[in-house]
Write a protein that holds these residues in place. Structure first.
Motif, mmCIF file in Angstrom:
data_model
loop_
_atom_site.group_PDB
_atom_site.id
_atom_site.type_symbol
_atom_site.label_atom_id
_atom_site.label_comp_id
_atom_site.label_asym_id
_atom_site.label_seq_id
_atom_site.Cartn_x
_atom_site.Cartn_y
_atom_site.Cartn_z
ATOM 1 N N ARG A 132 0.752 -1.171 0.211
ATOM 2 C CA ARG A 132 0.546 0.094 -0.179
ATOM 3 C C ARG A 132 1.097 1.102 -0.027
ATOM 4 O O ARG A 132 1.896 1.033 0.569
ATOM 5 C CB ARG A 132 -1.170 0.198 1.211
ATOM 6 C CG ARG A 132 -2.022 -1.034 1.634
ATOM 7 C CD ARG A 132 -2.451 -0.788 0.076
ATOM 8 N NE ARG A 132 -3.428 -2.155 0.546
ATOM 9 C CZ ARG A 132 -3.700 -3.415 -0.751
ATOM 10 N NH1 ARG A 132 -2.204 -3.841 -1.608
ATOM 11 N NH2 ARG A 132 -3.976 -4.254 -0.952
ATOM 12 N N ALA A 133 0.203 2.106 -0.774
ATOM 13 C CA ALA A 133 0.959 3.529 -0.796
ATOM 14 C C ALA A 133 1.123 4.285 0.208
ATOM 15 O O ALA A 133 -0.132 4.100 0.695
ATOM 16 C CB ALA A 133 0.709 3.575 -2.381
ATOM 17 N N LEU A 134 2.031 5.112 1.098
ATOM 18 C CA LEU A 134 1.762 6.237 2.339
ATOM 19 C C LEU A 134 1.339 6.998 1.798
ATOM 20 O O LEU A 134 1.093 7.561 0.943
ATOM 21 C CB LEU A 134 3.040 5.506 2.750
ATOM 22 C CG LEU A 134 3.584 4.783 3.060
ATOM 23 C CD1 LEU A 134 4.625 4.522 3.899
ATOM 24 C CD2 LEU A 134 3.004 3.579 3.731
ATOM 25 N N SER A 135 0.005 7.267 2.248
ATOM 26 C CA SER A 135 -0.656 8.278 1.767
ATOM 27 C C SER A 135 -1.596 9.960 3.415
ATOM 28 O O SER A 135 -1.109 9.180 4.166
ATOM 29 C CB SER A 135 -1.620 8.807 1.098
ATOM 30 O OG SER A 135 -2.583 9.198 1.093
ATOM 31 N N GLN A 136 -0.783 10.760 3.651
ATOM 32 C CA GLN A 136 -1.214 11.155 4.772
ATOM 33 C C GLN A 136 -3.287 11.692 4.272
ATOM 34 O O GLN A 136 -3.418 10.815 3.576
ATOM 35 C CB GLN A 136 -0.863 12.946 4.747
ATOM 36 C CG GLN A 136 -1.248 13.992 3.385
ATOM 37 C CD GLN A 136 -0.404 15.431 3.494
ATOM 38 O OE1 GLN A 136 0.777 14.859 4.323
ATOM 39 N NE2 GLN A 136 -1.321 16.025 3.279
ATOM 40 N N THR A 137 -3.314 12.202 5.800
ATOM 41 C CA THR A 137 -4.929 12.152 6.146
ATOM 42 C C THR A 137 -4.957 13.257 4.914
ATOM 43 O O THR A 137 -4.447 14.759 4.300
ATOM 44 C CB THR A 137 -5.419 13.086 6.790
ATOM 45 O OG1 THR A 137 -5.628 11.276 7.791
ATOM 46 C CG2 THR A 137 -6.955 13.225 7.014
ATOM 47 N N GLY A 138 -6.653 12.995 3.974
ATOM 48 C CA GLY A 138 -6.452 14.114 2.811
ATOM 49 C C GLY A 138 -5.901 14.246 1.599
ATOM 50 O O GLY A 138 -5.369 14.720 0.755
ATOM 51 N N GLY A 139 -4.781 12.697 1.277
ATOM 52 C CA GLY A 139 -3.841 13.325 0.783
ATOM 53 C C GLY A 139 -3.879 12.107 -0.579
ATOM 54 O O GLY A 139 -5.279 11.849 -1.425
ATOM 55 N N HIS A 140 -3.168 11.887 -1.735
ATOM 56 C CA HIS A 140 -2.860 10.923 -2.766
ATOM 57 C C HIS A 140 -4.015 9.795 -2.985
ATOM 58 O O HIS A 140 -4.154 8.790 -3.638
ATOM 59 C CB HIS A 140 -1.867 11.419 -3.538
ATOM 60 C CG HIS A 140 -1.812 10.719 -5.318
ATOM 61 N ND1 HIS A 140 -3.344 11.455 -5.987
ATOM 62 C CD2 HIS A 140 -1.159 9.558 -6.120
ATOM 63 C CE1 HIS A 140 -2.992 10.802 -7.307
ATOM 64 N NE2 HIS A 140 -2.492 10.143 -7.170
ATOM 65 N N ALA A 141 -3.810 9.356 -2.043
ATOM 66 C CA ALA A 141 -3.724 7.876 -1.499
ATOM 67 C C ALA A 141 -5.609 7.857 -1.006
ATOM 68 O O ALA A 141 -6.254 7.130 -0.282
ATOM 69 C CB ALA A 141 -3.028 6.799 -1.297
ATOM 70 N N ASP A 142 -6.016 9.125 -0.582
ATOM 71 C CA ASP A 142 -7.357 9.364 0.234
ATOM 72 C C ASP A 142 -8.421 9.520 -0.167
ATOM 73 O O ASP A 142 -8.375 10.693 -0.810
ATOM 74 C CB ASP A 142 -7.168 10.372 1.811
ATOM 75 C CG ASP A 142 -8.289 9.879 2.644
ATOM 76 O OD1 ASP A 142 -9.112 9.537 2.358
ATOM 77 O OD2 ASP A 142 -7.815 11.489 3.778
ATOM 78 N N MET A 143 -9.316 8.720 -0.487
ATOM 79 C CA MET A 143 -10.363 8.958 -1.424
ATOM 80 C C MET A 143 -11.800 9.088 -1.256
ATOM 81 O O MET A 143 -12.654 8.971 -1.701
ATOM 82 C CB MET A 143 -10.755 7.391 -2.531
ATOM 83 C CG MET A 143 -9.119 6.988 -3.524
ATOM 84 S SD MET A 143 -8.268 8.499 -4.258
ATOM 85 C CE MET A 143 -6.653 7.948 -4.823
#
Length: 408
Positions: A132-143
């Motif tokens: 899983r790619a790591l994303s911050q809240t509201g980042g590019h992997a937060d859908m």
């Protein structure tokens, strides 16, 4: 494992960018055991005469999403992982039949899918996965959408990323992906096209968070890849030890200097913007997200020219989603007027092995390397577009010593 000899091949040395002449190649236990002008043996199980055709290493795509069966990532995260895995097998087989014998998954694939390919349950290229790619809240992997308070899916099933915030959380997330066997760690370090709430020109994760992620990857002897568009995002990543920058459409001259200073690699992904602009909505992308493509579409070509002018090392990446993955070879077309054929071929072979820390294991035809081989009717050094018509030009595909296509 069988012993195989490939005879009478015009062997391409991708590092030198030249044909070294007719050679025979001996394959044992899935690896190249010898290269000579004439190989004879009584214990050979099979001999394939290539008749002077052109032999080179199998291709490497350094940015794929083999589980991205749709460009609608929010939908992907609520689909059955069994359904996604089954559909991914179709995508993987298509990649191998285009000549890709290794792919680096940039978020979504896991140990099970890679193992199924390794065992031969699924036909496809070797999968080097980031988990899983790591994303911050509201980042590019937060859908999650801007008005969405809850999330119906879960980040442990069929999605491409996981959300983590703060040094402790990102360190734990990186360690967890490493525990699950990740070959590299993916950092979502700027805004992106397919994510609903971020801007493309944003930076994501703090410097302290990035340092923690890179530190954990380095401790595990694997590399980090980072999604980043703007110079502001890229130029804060390269001094931290990030090995490859994905996309880079809005980079600047200082970015090029930092690539060279830190020995990092750029992975342009022009083919995905071209495909999304032409058929993204039809393929399943939300119209308001497709509009974000036009913020980076033309800039990709400018960045490619800048990187080539500064001699930045590059990798071949497609980043295509869903049915658009059929355009995987289009990256050769989109780069060929800027990047010479030999360098473009290196980006899809030996450069990838070097970037991943696997020099000599794949990406070139030398003794000891994996027997990942493609054979073409014509010389791609003379015209790189021969790689884009596999139905006509690609005569033989060997991965790990096993023949997957033979139309000689």
């Amino acid at each position: 494992m069988t012993t195989l000899v490939l005879k009478n091949a015009n062997l391409i040395d991708v590092r030198k960018g030249q044909v070294v002449g007719e050679r025979d190649l001996l394959i044992q236990d899935g690896r190249i055991a010898g290269i000579d002008t004439r190989i004879e043996g009584n214990n050979v199980d099979a001999v394939i005469d290539l008749g002077g055709r052109f032999m080179m290493p199998g291709l490497v795509d350094s940015h794929v999403h083999v589980t991205a069966i749709t460009p609608n990532f929010a939908l992907l995260e609520v689909l059955s992982p069994f359904y996604v895995g089954a559909k991914s097998s179709e995508l993987l087989q298509g990649m191998l039949m285009r000549g890709f014998t290794t792919v680096r998954d940039a978020g979504g694939a896991d140990h099970g899918l890679a193992q199924a390919v390794e065992e031969g349950t699924i036909i496809g290229p070797r999968v080097l996965y980031a988990g899983r790619a790591l994303s911050q809240t509201g980042g590019h992997a937060d859908m999650r959408g801007p008005g969405q308070q809850t999330f119906e899916g879960c980040f442990c099933c069929a999605g491409l990323g996981r959300v983590c915030d703060g040094v402790s959380e990102v360190r734990r997330a990186a360690r967890d992906e490493i525990r699950k066997g990740a070959n590299q760690i993916k950092i979502m370090a700027s805004g992106g096209v397919a994510s609903p709430t971020d801007r493309i020109d944003s930076t994501q994760f703090s410097i302290e968070e990035i340092d923690a992620i890179v530190e954990e990857a380095t401790a595990a002897n694997i590399h980090t890849m980072a999604h980043a568009y703007t110079a502001r995002a890229i130029n804060r990543l390269l001094p931290r030890g990030v090995r490859t920058i994905e996309h880079g459409n809005l980079m600047d001259e200082e970015s090029c200097r930092l690539f060279l200073e830190h020995g990092a690699y750029l992975t342009p992904t022009l083919s995905t913007y071209d495909a999304l602009a032409k058929e993204g909505v039809e393929a399943g992308m939300a119209p308001h997200l497709q509009q974000k493509v036009f913020d980076v579409l033309d800039a990709g070509g400018v960045a490619l020219e800048m990187a080539q002018r500064h001699r930045v090392k590059m990798l071949y990446g497609s980043d295509l989603l869903g049915r658009m993955q059929r355009h995987q070879l289009n990256e050769f077309h989109l780069r060929k007027d800027v990047v010479p054929a030999d360098e473009l071929i290196r980006s899809a072979t030996s450069n990838a092995a070097d970037a991943y820390g696997h020099t000599g294991d794949f990406g070139e035809l030398i003794p000891g390397a994996r027997a990942d081989i493609i054979v073409l009717e014509k010389n791609p050094l003379d015209d790189v577009t021969v790689l884009t018509t596999p139905e006509e030009q690609l005569k033989l595909i060997v991965k790990g010593g096993r023949v997957f296509k033979n139309s000689l």
